[in-house]
Write a protein that holds these residues in place. Structure first.
Motif, PDB file in Angstrom:
ATOM      1  N   TRP A   1      -7.882  -7.288  11.485  1.00 54.80           N
ATOM      2  CA  TRP A   1      -6.376  -6.810  11.876  1.00 54.80           C
ATOM      3  C   TRP A   1      -6.352  -5.261  11.874  1.00 54.80           C
ATOM      4  O   TRP A   1      -5.729  -4.832  12.897  1.00 54.80           O
ATOM      5  CB  TRP A   1      -5.275  -7.220  10.965  1.00 54.80           C
ATOM      6  CG  TRP A   1      -5.142  -8.754  11.038  1.00 54.80           C
ATOM      7  CD1 TRP A   1      -5.913  -9.704  10.123  1.00 54.80           C
ATOM      8  CD2 TRP A   1      -4.313  -9.565  11.649  1.00 54.80           C
ATOM      9  NE1 TRP A   1      -5.471 -10.926  10.602  1.00 54.80           N
ATOM     10  CE2 TRP A   1      -4.319 -10.832  11.424  1.00 54.80           C
ATOM     11  CE3 TRP A   1      -3.088  -9.011  12.685  1.00 54.80           C
ATOM     12  CZ2 TRP A   1      -3.618 -11.883  11.988  1.00 54.80           C
ATOM     13  CZ3 TRP A   1      -2.494 -10.086  13.151  1.00 54.80           C
ATOM     14  CH2 TRP A   1      -2.653 -11.578  12.625  1.00 54.80           C
ATOM     15  N   GLY A   2      -6.877  -4.487  11.087  1.00 50.15           N
ATOM     16  CA  GLY A   2      -6.630  -3.126  10.986  1.00 50.15           C
ATOM     17  C   GLY A   2      -7.622  -2.242  11.682  1.00 50.15           C
ATOM     18  O   GLY A   2      -8.699  -2.972  11.973  1.00 50.15           O
ATOM     19  N   LEU A   3      -7.441  -0.801  11.407  1.00 53.00           N
ATOM     20  CA  LEU A   3      -8.486  -0.025  12.223  1.00 53.00           C
ATOM     21  C   LEU A   3      -9.261   0.952  10.916  1.00 53.00           C
ATOM     22  O   LEU A   3      -9.823   1.848  11.250  1.00 53.00           O
ATOM     23  CB  LEU A   3      -7.842   0.978  12.990  1.00 53.00           C
ATOM     24  CG  LEU A   3      -7.459   0.232  14.332  1.00 53.00           C
ATOM     25  CD1 LEU A   3      -6.797   1.143  15.301  1.00 53.00           C
ATOM     26  CD2 LEU A   3      -8.545  -0.564  14.980  1.00 53.00           C
ATOM     27  N   GLY A   4      -8.818   0.420   9.806  1.00 51.88           N
ATOM     28  CA  GLY A   4      -9.489   1.202   8.437  1.00 51.88           C
ATOM     29  C   GLY A   4      -8.666   2.215   7.614  1.00 51.88           C
ATOM     30  O   GLY A   4      -7.566   2.295   8.252  1.00 51.88           O
ATOM     31  N   GLU A   5      -8.705   2.169   6.570  1.00 57.96           N
ATOM     32  CA  GLU A   5      -8.000   2.916   5.682  1.00 57.96           C
ATOM     33  C   GLU A   5      -7.694   4.158   6.096  1.00 57.96           C
ATOM     34  O   GLU A   5      -8.562   4.774   6.554  1.00 57.96           O
ATOM     35  CB  GLU A   5      -8.438   2.879   4.128  1.00 57.96           C
ATOM     36  CG  GLU A   5      -7.633   3.830   3.185  1.00 57.96           C
ATOM     37  CD  GLU A   5      -8.206   3.674   1.788  1.00 57.96           C
ATOM     38  OE1 GLU A   5      -7.979   4.358   1.025  1.00 57.96           O
ATOM     39  OE2 GLU A   5      -9.307   2.852   1.757  1.00 57.96           O
ATOM     40  N   GLY A   6      -6.355   4.617   6.084  1.00 54.97           N
ATOM     41  CA  GLY A   6      -5.882   6.011   6.575  1.00 54.97           C
ATOM     42  C   GLY A   6      -5.350   6.160   7.931  1.00 54.97           C
ATOM     43  O   GLY A   6      -4.858   6.834   8.399  1.00 54.97           O
ATOM     44  N   THR A   7      -5.541   4.882   8.527  1.00 56.40           N
ATOM     45  CA  THR A   7      -5.142   4.754   9.813  1.00 56.40           C
ATOM     46  C   THR A   7      -3.626   4.877   9.997  1.00 56.40           C
ATOM     47  O   THR A   7      -3.078   4.531   9.225  1.00 56.40           O
ATOM     48  CB  THR A   7      -5.544   3.459  10.707  1.00 56.40           C
ATOM     49  OG1 THR A   7      -6.911   3.489  10.854  1.00 56.40           O
ATOM     50  CG2 THR A   7      -5.024   3.543  12.133  1.00 56.40           C
ATOM     51  N   GLN A   8      -3.074   5.733  11.011  1.00 52.98           N
ATOM     52  CA  GLN A   8      -1.510   5.766  11.153  1.00 52.98           C
ATOM     53  C   GLN A   8      -0.959   4.762  12.061  1.00 52.98           C
ATOM     54  O   GLN A   8      -1.483   4.476  13.131  1.00 52.98           O
ATOM     55  CB  GLN A   8      -1.171   7.258  11.601  1.00 52.98           C
ATOM     56  CG  GLN A   8      -1.781   8.410  10.647  1.00 52.98           C
ATOM     57  CD  GLN A   8      -0.991   8.407   9.206  1.00 52.98           C
ATOM     58  OE1 GLN A   8       0.296   8.441   9.131  1.00 52.98           O
ATOM     59  NE2 GLN A   8      -1.752   7.793   8.258  1.00 52.98           N
ATOM     60  N   TRP A   9       0.062   4.176  11.369  1.00 51.01           N
ATOM     61  CA  TRP A   9       0.614   3.119  12.397  1.00 51.01           C
ATOM     62  C   TRP A   9       2.144   3.330  12.330  1.00 51.01           C
ATOM     63  O   TRP A   9       2.838   4.082  11.369  1.00 51.01           O
ATOM     64  CB  TRP A   9       0.737   1.891  11.754  1.00 51.01           C
ATOM     65  CG  TRP A   9      -0.896   1.376  11.782  1.00 51.01           C
ATOM     66  CD1 TRP A   9      -1.742   1.441  10.687  1.00 51.01           C
ATOM     67  CD2 TRP A   9      -1.684   0.447  12.754  1.00 51.01           C
ATOM     68  NE1 TRP A   9      -3.018   0.966  11.101  1.00 51.01           N
ATOM     69  CE2 TRP A   9      -3.028   0.272  12.161  1.00 51.01           C
ATOM     70  CE3 TRP A   9      -1.265   0.174  14.206  1.00 51.01           C
ATOM     71  CZ2 TRP A   9      -3.898  -0.501  12.957  1.00 51.01           C
ATOM     72  CZ3 TRP A   9      -2.233  -0.445  14.724  1.00 51.01           C
ATOM     73  CH2 TRP A   9      -3.517  -0.802  14.161  1.00 51.01           C
ATOM     74  N   ALA A  10       2.961   2.894  13.382  1.00 53.31           N
ATOM     75  CA  ALA A  10       4.271   2.964  13.463  1.00 53.31           C
ATOM     76  C   ALA A  10       5.094   1.718  12.876  1.00 53.31           C
ATOM     77  O   ALA A  10       4.616   0.689  12.748  1.00 53.31           O
ATOM     78  CB  ALA A  10       4.746   2.818  14.950  1.00 53.31           C
ATOM     79  N   TRP A  11       6.145   1.956  12.253  1.00 49.98           N
ATOM     80  CA  TRP A  11       7.207   0.974  11.754  1.00 49.98           C
ATOM     81  C   TRP A  11       7.756   0.247  13.064  1.00 49.98           C
ATOM     82  O   TRP A  11       8.228   0.979  13.809  1.00 49.98           O
ATOM     83  CB  TRP A  11       8.063   1.709  10.998  1.00 49.98           C
ATOM     84  CG  TRP A  11       7.823   1.789   9.379  1.00 49.98           C
ATOM     85  CD1 TRP A  11       7.096   2.855   8.980  1.00 49.98           C
ATOM     86  CD2 TRP A  11       8.408   0.897   8.481  1.00 49.98           C
ATOM     87  NE1 TRP A  11       6.971   2.413   7.742  1.00 49.98           N
ATOM     88  CE2 TRP A  11       7.741   1.715   7.322  1.00 49.98           C
ATOM     89  CE3 TRP A  11       9.039  -0.147   8.099  1.00 49.98           C
ATOM     90  CZ2 TRP A  11       7.938   0.999   5.804  1.00 49.98           C
ATOM     91  CZ3 TRP A  11       9.244  -0.555   6.849  1.00 49.98           C
ATOM     92  CH2 TRP A  11       8.769  -0.315   5.865  1.00 49.98           C
ATOM     93  N   THR A  12       7.664  -1.003  12.991  1.00 49.74           N
ATOM     94  CA  THR A  12       8.135  -1.820  14.143  1.00 49.74           C
ATOM     95  C   THR A  12       9.583  -1.567  14.255  1.00 49.74           C
ATOM     96  O   THR A  12      10.082  -1.379  15.464  1.00 49.74           O
ATOM     97  CB  THR A  12       8.068  -3.309  14.007  1.00 49.74           C
ATOM     98  OG1 THR A  12       6.475  -3.389  13.450  1.00 49.74           O
ATOM     99  CG2 THR A  12       8.384  -4.152  15.074  1.00 49.74           C
TER     100      THR A  12
END
Length: 537
Positions: A310-321
């Motif tokens: 699901w993810g792109l790796g530890e530390g990746t920045q994502w937006a709150w839905t």
């Protein structure tokens, strides 16, 4: 929302079934201290697991809820100042300021006159404490006070001279976040000005107004020159924005401010696995070297451990839905990955470990002693930036061996010179995670002013079970003038000292830093694909 509510109810049931009510600490029977000799550990800390060559000692116990720590500023003064909460709930609102000093060098605060109450009152001081310019400063959630103070002072503070230097910290008057973000950390900078952190009102605030570090100037002015009622906190300068709860603040040896940030709960993103808060977002260590920059909260979060695929790796920045939807898509994943809009953390930690302090070895004093493998010696700050350029000779601790031969105990030595500039983080521990994490002290290796990515836990419960039988929960940490680390624990009412025993070669072996990993969830077949394509736009 129904899924979130049901999930929270189940987590609460697990916590209540495991923790029960707080009882008296299950403390080890006291060990008789040795006769006077320097740098001993007469009370080894019960149930502690440390890397080989490290030692933890019970330095002081019997307190209420010790929180913030500060050391006297005179280089030869080893007085430890403590904010001790002894009644912070209605109807009893009481706190005290203590000074503790191991005058007889017995390795513990265990003699008459070594623990002195400087102040006690019904002002609910709850965490922050600092010493600067002939004054002692302490805070409630709303107000910062100061008293005249001389480093080394053992007489009560003159309450008639107490003044308010900063007011209106808690502008909305609600007392902070529903889950306790009422603490205010105080730290004076190389510029002689006061830095104050304030935590968010809720889990995910609509803005970052209460998630910042502010710079308040001129707090050491004579009383008659201060603004009436003190400086208005709302008029202080924003030094760093977007920090949800920066309880830990510290200057590194190069004069750069860092913070340890506590992430939110109840994180949900359907396209990343749904309810993913067990291991997300990561707790953060942020380098605040870009004044007035924004560090992400509440629009963005840092990936900790997402289900496999699901993810792109530890530390990746994502937006709150929720913020992406509320503001018409302005705060999307691309926004969060733009470092000019959201400065990413310098180091990530396991979610929900609750880092409440941060301390750099060698930054607090200009002549901090360290251990080079054969002797204890002062080390100049010029050796700090690389973090690993000091001597690392074969360990031949003749002093420690003499102490052991004479007393039967081990000497408690300062940390190795190779750790100059490294970070130490006391982690208070999780409160609502299904499997508890934290309740430990983490060592983060540094080189050239940045984390190397390597870390190890230097204090945790043995066998590994996160939570301690005596309810120990680390809060704040600082190094004394002898290069040993002092750690406060509020729930067990004690101060712990950590150092090198000087007998065994340090292994430096990595430990199970973050505890057991969660098993990845089963992902629906139709959702499998390129993780890079799953981002909010």
């Amino acid at each position: 929302m129904m899924d979130v509510a049901l999930c929270l109810l189940s987590v609460l049931a697990v916590i209540l079934s495991r923790n029960g009510c707080r009882g008296q600490p299950d403390l080890e029977e006291d060990i008789e201290p040795h006769e006077y000799s320097s740098d001993l550990c007469p009370y080894p800390y019960r149930g502690a697991q440390l890397p080989e060559g490290w030692t933890a000692c019970k330095w002081l116990d019997g307190l209420g809820e010790p929180r913030g720590l500060e050391m006297g500023l005179v280089e030869t003064n080893n007085d430890l100042l403590i904010i001790d909460r002894i009644g912070i709930t209605m109807p009893k609102m009481e706190a005290r300021i203590l000074v503790a000093a191991d005058d007889d060098a017995s390795g513990a605060i265990d003699a008459e006159g070594e623990l002195v109450e400087l102040w006690r009152g019904d002002i609910p001081l709850n965490h922050g404490i600092a010493v600067f310019g002939g004054f002692l400063f302490a805070t409630t959630d709303r107000t910062c006070y100061r008293w005249p103070y001389t480093p080394g002072q053992r007489t009560p503070l003159d309450d008639s001279e107490r003044v308010v230097v900063v007011r209106n910290i808690n502008k909305d008057g609600t007392g902070g976040a529903k889950r306790g973000h009422t603490t205010r950390t105080l730290l004076f900078g190389p510029d002689g000005e006061l830095y104050i952190s304030v935590g968010s009102y809720g889990n995910a605030d609509p803005d970052s107004h209460r998630a910042r570090v502010l710079l308040c100037r001129d707090v050491t002015l004579p009383s008659e020159e201060l603004p009436r009622g003190g400086h208005d906190f709302q008029e202080c300068e924003v030094y760093a924005d977007g920090l949800r709860n920066a309880v830990g603040l510290a200057w590194d040896p190069m004069g750069v401010l860092w913070e340890a940030d506590n992430g939110p709960d109840e994180l949900c993103r359907p396209d990343l696995g749904g309810l993913i808060w067990e291991d997300n977002p990561a707790e953060e260590i942020n380098k605040l070297d870009k004044p007035a920059a924004h560090y992400g909260y509440p629009m963005c979060f840092t990936e900790g451990k997402l289900p496999e695929g699901w993810g792109l790796g530890e530390g990746t920045q994502w937006a709150w839905t929720s913020f992406h939807q509320k503001y018409g898509g302005e705060y999307d994943d691309d926004y969060c990955r733009n470092p000019t809009k959201n400065v990413p953390p310098a180091f990530n930690m396991q979610a929900h470990t609750a880092p409440l302090g941060i301390e750099f070895f060698g930054a607090r004093y200009s002549d901090t002693p360290c251990y080079n493998g054969t002797t204890t010696q002062p080390e100049s700050r010029s050796a700090v930036p690389g973090g690993s350029n000091a001597t690392n000779a074969t360990v031949r601790p003749s002093f420690a061996e003499r102490v052991k031969a004479r007393t039967g105990d081990e000497a408690l030595m300062p940390l190795p010179c190779s750790m100059f500039g490294d970070i130490f983080v006391p982690r208070h521990g999780s409160w609502n995670r299904q499997e508890a994490v934290g309740f430990d002290v983490l060592h983060i290796s540094m080189k050239y002013g940045m984390p190397t990515g390597e870390s190890q836990v230097i204090l945790q419960h043995s066998p590994y079970m996160a939570m301690w039988k005596n309810q120990m929960r680390p809060v704040d940490a600082l190094f004394d003038h002898k290069g040993r680390l002092l750690v406060s624990s509020d729930t067990s009412g004690e101060i712990i000292m950590i150092g090198i025993n000087g007998i065994q070669q340090l292994t430096g072996r990595p430990m199970d830093v973050e505890g057991p990993l969660c098993q990845p969830e089963e992902r629906p077949e139709q959702d499998k694909g390129d993780g890079a394509a799953r981002r909010l736009r």
